[in-house]
Design a protein around this motif. Sequence first.
Motif, PDB file in Angstrom:
ATOM      1  N   LYS B 207       0.855  -1.201   0.000  1.00 28.84           N
ATOM      2  CA  LYS B 207       0.000   0.000   0.000  1.00 28.84           C
ATOM      3  C   LYS B 207       0.887   1.247   0.000  1.00 28.84           C
ATOM      4  CE  LYS B 207      -4.512   1.232   0.648  1.00 28.84           C
ATOM      5  NZ  LYS B 207      -4.272   2.427  -0.262  1.00 28.84           N
ATOM      6  N   ILE B 208       1.837   1.254   0.895  1.00 25.33           N
ATOM      7  CA  ILE B 208       2.643   2.489   1.057  1.00 25.33           C
ATOM      8  C   ILE B 208       3.338   2.794  -0.262  1.00 25.33           C
ATOM      9  CG2 ILE B 208       4.400   3.579   2.475  1.00 25.33           C
ATOM     10  CD1 ILE B 208       4.046   0.966   4.300  1.00 25.33           C
ATOM     11  N   GLN B 209       3.970   1.788  -0.847  1.00 21.97           N
ATOM     12  CA  GLN B 209       4.696   2.054  -2.105  1.00 21.97           C
ATOM     13  C   GLN B 209       3.716   2.554  -3.161  1.00 21.97           C
ATOM     14  OE1 GLN B 209       6.448  -1.741  -2.884  1.00 21.97           O
ATOM     15  NE2 GLN B 209       8.433  -1.212  -1.927  1.00 21.97           N
ATOM     16  N   ARG B 210       2.543   1.899  -3.158  1.00 21.43           N
ATOM     17  CA  ARG B 210       1.602   2.270  -4.233  1.00 21.43           C
ATOM     18  C   ARG B 210       1.209   3.747  -4.082  1.00 21.43           C
ATOM     19  NH1 ARG B 210      -2.065  -1.260  -3.269  1.00 21.43           N
ATOM     20  NH2 ARG B 210      -1.219  -2.814  -4.733  1.00 21.43           N
ATOM     21  N   VAL B 211       0.804   4.126  -2.856  1.00 21.41           N
ATOM     22  CA  VAL B 211       0.323   5.520  -2.692  1.00 21.41           C
ATOM     23  C   VAL B 211       1.489   6.483  -2.946  1.00 21.41           C
ATOM     24  CG1 VAL B 211      -0.509   7.160  -0.999  1.00 21.41           C
ATOM     25  CG2 VAL B 211      -1.488   4.842  -1.083  1.00 21.41           C
ATOM     26  N   ALA B 212       2.632   6.160  -2.379  1.00 25.25           N
ATOM     27  CA  ALA B 212       3.767   7.091  -2.488  1.00 25.25           C
ATOM     28  C   ALA B 212       4.130   7.286  -3.953  1.00 25.25           C
ATOM     29  CB  ALA B 212       4.958   6.526  -1.726  1.00 25.25           C
ATOM     30  N   TYR B 213       4.370   6.184  -4.642  1.00 23.97           N
ATOM     31  CA  TYR B 213       4.816   6.324  -6.038  1.00 23.97           C
ATOM     32  C   TYR B 213       3.713   6.947  -6.876  1.00 23.97           C
ATOM     33  CZ  TYR B 213       9.034   3.630  -5.016  1.00 23.97           C
ATOM     34  OH  TYR B 213      10.231   3.201  -4.505  1.00 23.97           O
ATOM     35  N   SER B 214       2.478   6.654  -6.516  1.00 19.64           N
ATOM     36  CA  SER B 214       1.384   7.237  -7.325  1.00 19.64           C
ATOM     37  C   SER B 214       1.385   8.761  -7.183  1.00 19.64           C
ATOM     38  CB  SER B 214       0.039   6.684  -6.851  1.00 19.64           C
ATOM     39  OG  SER B 214       0.138   5.282  -6.809  1.00 19.64           O
ATOM     40  N   VAL B 215       1.522   9.184  -5.966  1.00 17.13           N
ATOM     41  CA  VAL B 215       1.516  10.647  -5.777  1.00 17.13           C
ATOM     42  C   VAL B 215       2.683  11.239  -6.564  1.00 17.13           C
ATOM     43  CG1 VAL B 215       1.947  12.447  -4.095  1.00 17.13           C
ATOM     44  CG2 VAL B 215       0.398  10.548  -3.530  1.00 17.13           C
ATOM     45  N   LEU B 216       3.856  10.583  -6.431  1.00 15.22           N
ATOM     46  CA  LEU B 216       5.043  11.143  -7.099  1.00 15.22           C
ATOM     47  C   LEU B 216       4.902  11.065  -8.619  1.00 15.22           C
ATOM     48  CD1 LEU B 216       8.008   9.848  -4.886  1.00 15.22           C
ATOM     49  CD2 LEU B 216       7.227  12.203  -5.204  1.00 15.22           C
ATOM     50  N   ALA B 217       4.171  10.067  -9.102  1.00 16.71           N
ATOM     51  CA  ALA B 217       4.115   9.887 -10.560  1.00 16.71           C
ATOM     52  C   ALA B 217       3.154  10.870 -11.216  1.00 16.71           C
ATOM     53  CB  ALA B 217       3.672   8.471 -10.893  1.00 16.71           C
ATOM     54  N   LEU B 218       2.465  11.683 -10.427  1.00 13.89           N
ATOM     55  CA  LEU B 218       1.595  12.756 -10.949  1.00 13.89           C
ATOM     56  C   LEU B 218       0.617  12.197 -11.972  1.00 13.89           C
ATOM     57  CD1 LEU B 218       4.268  15.568 -11.477  1.00 13.89           C
ATOM     58  CD2 LEU B 218       2.833  15.145  -9.486  1.00 13.89           C
ATOM     59  N   GLY B 219       0.186  10.961 -11.799  1.00 16.84           N
ATOM     60  CA  GLY B 219      -0.834  10.423 -12.696  1.00 16.84           C
ATOM     61  C   GLY B 219      -0.299  10.165 -14.090  1.00 16.84           C
ATOM     62  N   TRP B 220       0.948   9.790 -14.238  1.00 16.60           N
ATOM     63  CA  TRP B 220       1.550   9.534 -15.550  1.00 16.60           C
ATOM     64  C   TRP B 220       0.930   8.267 -16.145  1.00 16.60           C
ATOM     65  CZ3 TRP B 220       5.071  11.618 -18.842  1.00 16.60           C
ATOM     66  CH2 TRP B 220       5.596  10.767 -19.855  1.00 16.60           C
ATOM     67  N   THR B 221       0.421   8.352 -17.345  1.00 14.89           N
ATOM     68  CA  THR B 221      -0.191   7.143 -17.956  1.00 14.89           C
ATOM     69  C   THR B 221       0.636   6.673 -19.149  1.00 14.89           C
ATOM     70  OG1 THR B 221      -1.346   8.594 -19.446  1.00 14.89           O
ATOM     71  CG2 THR B 221      -2.531   7.947 -17.441  1.00 14.89           C
ATOM     72  N   GLY B 222       1.631   7.440 -19.538  1.00 12.92           N
ATOM     73  CA  GLY B 222       2.418   6.971 -20.672  1.00 12.92           C
ATOM     74  C   GLY B 222       1.693   7.202 -21.993  1.00 12.92           C
ATOM     75  N   SER B 223       0.637   8.033 -21.935  1.00 13.58           N
ATOM     76  CA  SER B 223      -0.082   8.258 -23.218  1.00 13.58           C
ATOM     77  C   SER B 223       0.784   9.133 -24.128  1.00 13.58           C
ATOM     78  CB  SER B 223      -1.390   9.026 -22.926  1.00 13.58           C
ATOM     79  OG  SER B 223      -1.009  10.361 -22.544  1.00 13.58           O
ATOM     80  N   ALA B 224       0.464   9.159 -25.353  1.00 17.42           N
ATOM     81  CA  ALA B 224       1.277   9.922 -26.344  1.00 17.42           C
ATOM     82  C   ALA B 224       1.333  11.385 -25.922  1.00 17.42           C
ATOM     83  CB  ALA B 224       0.634   9.801 -27.727  1.00 17.42           C
ATOM     84  N   ARG B 225       0.159  11.915 -25.448  1.00 17.50           N
ATOM     85  CA  ARG B 225       0.172  13.353 -25.086  1.00 17.50           C
ATOM     86  C   ARG B 225       1.191  13.565 -23.961  1.00 17.50           C
ATOM     87  NH1 ARG B 225      -4.045  16.566 -22.653  1.00 17.50           N
ATOM     88  NH2 ARG B 225      -5.180  14.647 -22.160  1.00 17.50           N
ATOM     89  N   HIS B 226       1.160  12.638 -23.019  1.00 15.81           N
ATOM     90  CA  HIS B 226       2.117  12.796 -21.900  1.00 15.81           C
ATOM     91  C   HIS B 226       3.565  12.801 -22.406  1.00 15.81           C
ATOM     92  CE1 HIS B 226      -0.598  11.506 -18.280  1.00 15.81           C
ATOM     93  NE2 HIS B 226      -1.130  12.465 -19.024  1.00 15.81           N
ATOM     94  N   TRP B 227       3.838  11.793 -23.284  1.00 14.41           N
ATOM     95  CA  TRP B 227       5.243  11.713 -23.767  1.00 14.41           C
ATOM     96  C   TRP B 227       5.612  12.983 -24.534  1.00 14.41           C
ATOM     97  CZ3 TRP B 227       8.996   9.094 -21.975  1.00 14.41           C
ATOM     98  CH2 TRP B 227       8.760   7.836 -21.365  1.00 14.41           C
TER      99      TRP B 227
END
Lengths: 1143, 473, 334
Positions: B207-227
Amino acid sequence: MSTAESKQVIFRSLDDLEETPEFRQFVAREFPEGVENPPDGVTRRRWIQLMGASAVLAGVSGCRFENKKITPYAFRPEDRVPGDTREFATTIEWAGAVRPMYVTSYDSRPIKVDGNPLHEESGGSVPRGRQAQAVASKGTSDLVSQASVLDLYDPDRSRGCLEKVGREFESRTWADFAAAVGSLDLAASGGEGFVVLSEPTTSKAVSALKDRFAAKYPKARWFDYSPVNSDNEAAGLKAAFGKSVLPQFDLSSSEVVVCLDADPLGFHASSLKNSKGWAASRVPYSARVAHRPIGRYYSIESQFTITGMNADHRWPMKSSVIGSFAESLRLQVEKVREAGNPIDPVGSAEEQRVAILANELVYGINDITPSSSGKCVVMVGANQPAEVHQVAAVINELIGSKLVSYVSVPESASNLGSIGEAVEVLDSGVVENLLLIGGNPLYDAPAELGFGSVLAKAKNKIHFSMAANETTYQCDWHANMAHPFEVWTDSVAYDGSHCVGQPMIDPLFDSKSTVELLAMLVGESKTGMELVRGAFGDLAETDWFEAVHDGFVKGSASGATAVSQPVVPAGLDAAAWMAEDDSIEVVFTPSRLHDGRLANNAWIQEVPDSVTKVTWDNPAVVNPKTAKALGAKQNEKIKIEVDGRTVEAAVFIQPGQAENSIGIAIGYGRKKVGHIGGSIEKGIDPVGVDVGPLRTSEGWGMRNGVKATGTGSRYRLASTQDHHAIDPTGKAEIGSRWSRLIYEGTWESYEEFADTIIGGESKSEGAKSYSELKPDEEEKREHWPGHHHLHFENVDPIPREWKYSDEFKWGMSIDLNKCTGCNACVVACQAENNIGVVGKDEVARGRELHWIRIDRYMAANETYHNAGKILDDPEPRIRTQPVACHHCENAPCEQVCPVAATVHSDEGLNDMVYNRCIGTRYCGNNCPYKVRRFNYLNYSDAVTFVKYPWADKLSQDDISVKKLVNNPEVSIRSRGVMEKCSYCVQRIQNGKIKAKASGVPLGGDDITTACQDCCPTQAISFGNLGDKNSQVSKNHQDVRSYVLLEELNIGQRTKYMARVINPNMQWPVYVLGEDGEPTFLRYDQVFKEPSHHGAHGSHDGSGDHSEDGDHSKDGDHPKDGDDHSGDDHSKDGGEKHEKEELK
Amino acid sequence: MATLADQLNDNTIEDPGTRAPLVLGGLDYQGITDTVADVAYGPAPPKAWFIVLGVSALLMGILFGCVGHLIMTGVGVWGNNNPVFWGWPIVNFVFWVGIGHAGTLISAILFLLRQNWRTSINRAAEAMTIFAVVCAGLFPGVHIGRVWSFYWLFPIPTEHLAMWPNFRSPLLWDVFAVSTYATVSLLFWYMGMVPDIATFRDRAKNKIQRVAYSVLALGWTGSARHWHRYEMAYVILAALATPLVLSVHTIVSFDFAVSQVPGWHTTIFPPYFVAGAIFSGFAMVVTLMVPARELFGLKNLITDRHLENMNKIIMATGLMVGCAYGIEFFIAWYGGNPYEQFAFINRAFGPYYWAYWTMVSCNVLVPQLFWFKFFRTNAFAMVGVCIFVNIGMWFERFVITVTSLSRDFLPSSWAYFTPTPIDIMMLIGSFGLFFTLFTLFCRFLPMVAMSEVKGIVASEHHAHDESEEAAAH
Amino acid sequence: MATDANTTQLDGFVFPAWVNKMVLLGLASAGLIGGYVATVGFFATHPKVINVGHMPEQPVPFSHALHAGKLKLDCRYCHNTVDKAAHAAIPPTATCGNCHGGKDRVKEGATLAAVHLKSEKLTKVRESLESGEPVEWLRVHELPGFVYFNHSAHVTRGVSCVECHGRIDKMEVVYQAKQLSMKWCLDCHRNPDESLRPVDQVTNLGWDPQGEELKKVYDEELEKAFGHLGRSVVGDSNDLRLFYYDGKAGASKAGEFAVNPLVNKQNLQHVFAEKIFGEDPKLADGDGSGDISLAEALLYLKDCRSSPTRKDLGVLLKNAYKIKPKQNCSTCHR
């Protein structure tokens, strides 16, 4: 916040709540205590309401005011203006050494001491711009007088009388003491067994009381004893003239002065008058006008004294053989007088030197208007035995010296004789009651008397002193003596004038003066003032008030008495001083702690010694060669043994110290002083080492034939300069660089320069003086000694958009020709500007706070310098230079301070704003003079944002006593703040405001700085450069004036004036021959003098052309890469001048 | 003509014809992600990691203890005196700021120069920059006498004082430069890490890793727009960070060059300090990478070629620094200013001769070993040289600061500086702080920029090359 | 839980939908709270809030409103060193004793009635007179220790007590009226014009002449400063017969002024500008040409004299008495 009886109040609205008293009080208190736990008597619910309501408002107005009290007078004295300073005249006497003073009091609290401007000793005709004003503001003073105000507020002073019960002292009042003395029933059987051992005093009130004391206690015995005395001089002159006289010297028009182990400019009863005379005799400009050369000073001594540093020729010689040297000088003087004309010097270096001395003593050196001038004198140091003083008196009479006159003084037993007698009486066990007035005989009595064991034999012992010292702890009673600023005293100054010591403030602690104690013993109930006034004979009321106002009775200085033909002393062997003799002597040199009583004075302990720059210690000063022989190294201890008693002292290697002669200062190593001077109970180790065990009655001043060996145990000396042994690279650079910092030239070159530049008449008809140059001859204002002058004009790099005020332009000028390096200015500045004391360890780490640093450079002559054997030169020269902030117009420190804590004022001051400084210390790095001082630690016990609770070194009430010495006009700096010389900005501001308020425009010289006031030779002048006829403007225009590090182009406002020395060109100088063997050459062969027209050396290569020739002319110094010496300039430069003259 | 196969097992073989592979061990995208993710998610980290973390945390504790004592007692706890007003703390500050610059150079400048070999080390190097700047920022902060008034350094308009700081002072430029440097490199480092954190997020175990990394990842989905936005932002930030590499240490060198202390007052300082910074920065990167790749098994990503390239740069900048020493002596002699001339003679033969000769030997002589390929590629040799380089660079700052201050214009103000135990403890403590942060970074954040490495991995091109080869036959 | 190599579905953690709204809400509230804290912090630490309003309760309830206001006692009767020293000293109890001495005091035949003999408010005054111990007043205006304010420098140059202490003659209990912060002092040092007044009005706190009365004061000051210049201005700009006359050279005819030998026509304008307008001559530069023609100078003088403002009076006083308030740090910090 007790609200126990508060009714249950229904809280309806915020305003309603706000009106309740406890709420207002709660808010009004700056730091509400016990915020965590609810104050008692308030219900939890009520407390939450309070906290809730007050949270916002308290937060907003949380930092409300801490209520401070203002307590005005009930009845304010007539002319008292609160917050203003006023000056009163008074006097201080330490066991016979009298200093007339002018004390500045702030709201009747003395905070600053200066010399009495009206008294001949410290004021008088010193050529100083301000002298013309009706009321000369301050007189000159030495470093010990400047520091005397600190003793008044010494927290270690006893608070009242003490009685020893068992082994502990308990505090008593004066009434208890009086009762105890009464119960002793001293008058029984005419004072049988009642002995008084007092420190000598010149006070007429005390001597009158002594007579009444003798009348009341006929069988009592009274002995006067002080370790610091001039018994030898008195005995010597009595033997010479048959009556007891005191010599008075006037050096103001001296041509030749020969000092035999004498230090007239340093430790001498009238050092201020001597310094003034010395300076007046060497002002080159007034010498030219008076058609006489500047004075030439010879110093034959074993230690390196202040006079030795400033002498034209210094000849190191063991103190114990100076007597025989004086005898051979006398014989030579007689020979020269019989010959009718000077005998040209031949033979060995020593013989030539004696011949030269004799010639100059008899015929003077004034070849402009030759006459057997009688303007020469021989002076002898107090340590020398009586016969040497007698021989000097004979010589002075032979050469018809007009510089010394004699004043008759009352007959007095010798100090060592009376302490010997006192010990005999005590030893006989007949003494019932012993009263000790002042002094500390247990510490400073001659070693062989064993005063400690003898003292125990007296039954009731009373010690009347300012603080409990070593002797007090062996006594039964301690009566608290007042500080001279708290009581009425009187004394007779060196010149015989009868001085008044009026109190500045009521006694801080329960204490009395000596006259009051004696009156109590004699059974009179007069007040201190009546007793002292009684000693002034039948002075009318107005005369008495005038005497109190002036500090002394005008005209009471005793006139000179005619003296008969001095008798020549027998028993002095004229040849002994030339004989080879490697016996070791130890010389007990006079010290700034006087006889040890000033050991608890932090300012004196921390000011660096004029020569060794050592603080908080009395090192054993040894010549390098002798040190090697004894196996002693710098910062290691040496063991000295006399009659089985040994003393271990730290070694200080001093080139120029006489060989086989060890010098140690007296007055140090005391064990029971206080938090500064050391106290065994408080666990503070004593400062320095006690030389008492080595001093016996016959070897009082010096002792020859002692055993001394290096012990090898390390001992760290804290010195402010050359903290570490300077390595060869550093020494070579100092040798070549100092002549670019301190400009110096001989009197011949000054005369030649003045003649060619001012030109016209030859020397004999009295050339025009330099300042008589008409304004249109402005462009002729050359610089002397010329070969240092920059040959390009500094350009102002940053066009100034804001302009300086046209009204005030503050500047300073320091005349190196007058500065003797005596340190008075350093302590005066410390007293005026609340400068902290850092202690021995911090000085060792290089963190002392003095705002003036007196730089001392030692330079060997060229032969030793080039051979890299700088330490082997037997006669190095020492030059001193006071360096403080130069208030540069384009200041390097102002550019780099990130918070603008140091900025420039439109009057040219570099303002240091202490409250804005955060302590990055970049300004300190960027100052080329390194005159900025940083408060690394909590030196001033000031309040800071955070600090350890145990950070303050003293208890709170001790701090409050010590703080009384501070000058309220200057803010105290806490730790982490940079500080520096501010040109006494508080005096500038107050001076300007007073002038504006009074409407009288401010003169160029009206504002003086603390260092300028106290300087014994008035070397420092400060004032408004905007005003053309202020003293400082004249000095800045003077031909000798130059800027230190001028090539940095930072617009310094302080200028120095070059030093003029007057060496005898034939004087043999010890040099290192080509074969490396020491030999001697004539002075002008060693120190080649480039004529002032010589090379306008480019500022970088100037080292090799400098006057002292520390590089030989051809400039073989490797560093001096560029061969472009200035000669080519000078040729055309030279002709250019000549041409103009001939037009 | 080395074939691709040879280069696959030793990519330091120089073959101008082919572009040496930068990822060895035949890793494909999946392999790259696994090797980096295993560092964080693998079994417990190697025992050495705990030891290093423990020791450095202890040293960090010592550092903050000393800082506390310093603030309560005053700057006097150090060995500073008059005239040496700046001592070890300023030396440490310049040392740590210098080390930081290599990280930004690798991640920004080498990125713009399309030096592909920088991709696998840029994340760790940038991390080193951030941690070095943290250490560097601490020293001037506590170095001032009254720490509680440090906010006067910032241009805050107050109603009380109407006072501005003095904008002509290099110390103020320092405040702006170092804080800009910290913010820009932090932003650049963190933004570059977002895709990798997203990968970590997707592999989170608890849980901790998931929440922490999720917050840090700013909702990155790897979509083309993001890249698309990521690439654009990355280039812009790289461009912004590039001047920082040169400007920050130039301003730090202005702390000395702007003054008129003989020995400081020379115009060679800015390039000399920047070269020195990059020199010591790369040395620290190599010192960190060699053990790190051993411990965390990243040898396939951080290959010998990467280290060799860095060693070459170290040698180059070492020569630049050596040249700067020579220039300083020449200018002192040529300028004819007696104070400057003595300042440099005093450096070499005065009381601090030992520091000067240590500096020269460590900075100029030791890097010459990198002429030989053995030293450039052997792990122990390379780390040894780099440690010497950093020692030399610390001494260089010590020689410049303390030697020039101890002896300048007036011989009477000359003094000798000796450090106190607090000085020494704070120096060692600063290394503790640095390594604590670095070890935590290694464990909890992606050490290698997986997304970028995938961009340059050889195996994908490999598939492409095979078809070429096939075509060639 | 390594996912198998080829299926890379996004089953990792995805934030629930409400997180988006939460983030926006969080940012907005952070902004608001931050703004609130900043403004409260700014105003809470504003020197006006911190310094103004300190009103400690004094041991003796002395009312300035009564003594200085109603009875019109001059400030310098009690604070008698205000024009002589840095401190405007709090009076000794003896000054209070002059009227409240408690004993019928006979002075040159006039019996000085003891005022409020029995009032218990004055017990402390009487106690002090008996015992000689001072009355322990509480400080109201407190500048930091490192600030050296000098009353005499201000009072003797025309800065009234009201400028820094407010209408203290209306205060029952003295409170601090002005913030006395550094910025506040610098503002006045930078343009002191509104705060200057003729020196004799310094303790007249209520002095605030308007219109005609201010014009009369302006003329008086003009005359005092520059002789009769101001009284009769004749002629227009070209055949001007107005000359500068500082009262020494004798006037030939009534209304006619002899030329001051020092001043010729060219630098009259300069003398004018420098004397009247001080540093910022641009005040009179009507046409913006940069230099002030004589006509502009006269024109300015005319409307100055016709409807002078306190600023004009300030400029005049500044030039007449060379008042140049210093802005060096060492003026207050040393």
